[in-house]
Scaffold this active site. Structure first.
Site, PDB file in Angstrom:
ATOM      1  N   CYS A  39      24.940  18.550  -8.459  1.00 13.77           N
ATOM      2  CA  CYS A  39      24.538  17.267  -7.857  1.00 13.77           C
ATOM      3  C   CYS A  39      24.251  16.205  -8.910  1.00 13.77           C
ATOM      4  O   CYS A  39      24.157  15.023  -8.587  1.00 13.77           O
ATOM      5  CB  CYS A  39      23.313  17.459  -6.972  1.00 13.77           C
ATOM      6  SG  CYS A  39      23.634  18.541  -5.578  1.00 13.77           S
ATOM      7  N   HIS A  45      29.597  12.240  -6.917  1.00 12.01           N
ATOM      8  CA  HIS A  45      30.316  13.016  -5.904  1.00 12.01           C
ATOM      9  C   HIS A  45      29.972  12.385  -4.558  1.00 12.01           C
ATOM     10  O   HIS A  45      29.045  11.591  -4.466  1.00 12.01           O
ATOM     11  CB  HIS A  45      29.919  14.499  -5.943  1.00 12.01           C
ATOM     12  CG  HIS A  45      28.495  14.728  -5.557  1.00 12.01           C
ATOM     13  ND1 HIS A  45      27.444  14.579  -6.449  1.00 12.01           N
ATOM     14  CD2 HIS A  45      27.934  15.058  -4.375  1.00 12.01           C
ATOM     15  CE1 HIS A  45      26.307  14.826  -5.817  1.00 12.01           C
ATOM     16  NE2 HIS A  45      26.571  15.115  -4.553  1.00 12.01           N
ATOM     17  N   ASP A  85      28.224   2.535   3.757  1.00 14.61           N
ATOM     18  CA  ASP A  85      29.560   3.102   3.929  1.00 14.61           C
ATOM     19  C   ASP A  85      30.484   2.709   2.785  1.00 14.61           C
ATOM     20  O   ASP A  85      30.625   1.523   2.467  1.00 14.61           O
ATOM     21  CB  ASP A  85      30.146   2.660   5.271  1.00 14.61           C
ATOM     22  CG  ASP A  85      31.396   3.436   5.641  1.00 14.61           C
ATOM     23  OD1 ASP A  85      31.457   4.646   5.305  1.00 14.61           O
ATOM     24  OD2 ASP A  85      32.302   2.856   6.248  1.00 14.61           O
ATOM     25  N   HIS A  86      31.094   3.721   2.176  1.00 21.34           N
ATOM     26  CA  HIS A  86      31.993   3.542   1.031  1.00 21.34           C
ATOM     27  C   HIS A  86      31.296   2.900  -0.162  1.00 21.34           C
ATOM     28  O   HIS A  86      31.916   2.193  -0.966  1.00 21.34           O
ATOM     29  CB  HIS A  86      33.258   2.773   1.425  1.00 21.34           C
ATOM     30  CG  HIS A  86      34.176   3.586   2.281  1.00 21.34           C
ATOM     31  ND1 HIS A  86      33.871   3.898   3.584  1.00 21.34           N
ATOM     32  CD2 HIS A  86      35.361   4.172   2.023  1.00 21.34           C
ATOM     33  CE1 HIS A  86      34.847   4.636   4.092  1.00 21.34           C
ATOM     34  NE2 HIS A  86      35.759   4.832   3.167  1.00 21.34           N
TER      35      HIS A  86
END
Ligand code: NI
Length: 143
Positions: A39, A45, A85-86
């Site tokens: 992580c 990630h 988002d994104h």
């Protein structure tokens, strides 16, 4: 017989995709790697997050609704999803600045983004539940 209020809990699900890493800037690279493992990957990630927002209220006599779920969805979209988002949670998200990008911290921040505005819709926010993966889930009740 006790009079009932007919309080109903209603949940809306929304989804967003975002990148993050778990990284404590006060620690060495070695300690971050030791505590957070994969992580802490320096190049980030991503997750396909799911957020469940539960409100509570008494159904309206005329509509039968506690809350119009289209309105609730639009609110979550504007206050939460558009910001996440994104995006990179560590770098891009104003309401996560200075915080660890964990599901726990994120679920509290999402609550704070929504609580007052949901009250303006005539219901109370009861819970925010965040699935980071299907196995890792954080839930917050404002306590
Ligand atoms: Ni992660």
């Amino acid at each position: 017989m006790m009079e009932r209020r007919n309080l109903v809990y209603v949940t809306r699900r929304e989804r967003f995709n975002a990148a993050h890493k778990l990284w404590n800037a006060n620690w060495t690279d070695e300690k971050n790697a030791e505590v957070f493992g994969k992580c802490a990957n320096p190049n980030w990630h991503g997750h396909n997050y799911e957020v469940f927002v539960t409100v509570k209220g008494v159904p309206d006599k005329d509509t039968g609704y506690c809350v119009d779920l289209k309105q609730l969805s639009r609110l979550i979209e504007n206050k939460v999803i558009q910001h996440l988002d994104h995006k990179n949670i560590n770098l891009d998200v104003e309401f996560m600045q200075g915080k660890m990008a964990s599901s726990e911290m994120l679920v509290i921040a999402i609550w704070d983004q929504l609580e007052m505005e949901i009250r303006a819709l005539g219901v109370d926010l009861h819970a925010v539940k965040l699935y980071e993966t299907e196995n890792n889930i954080a839930e917050y009740f404002g306590e």
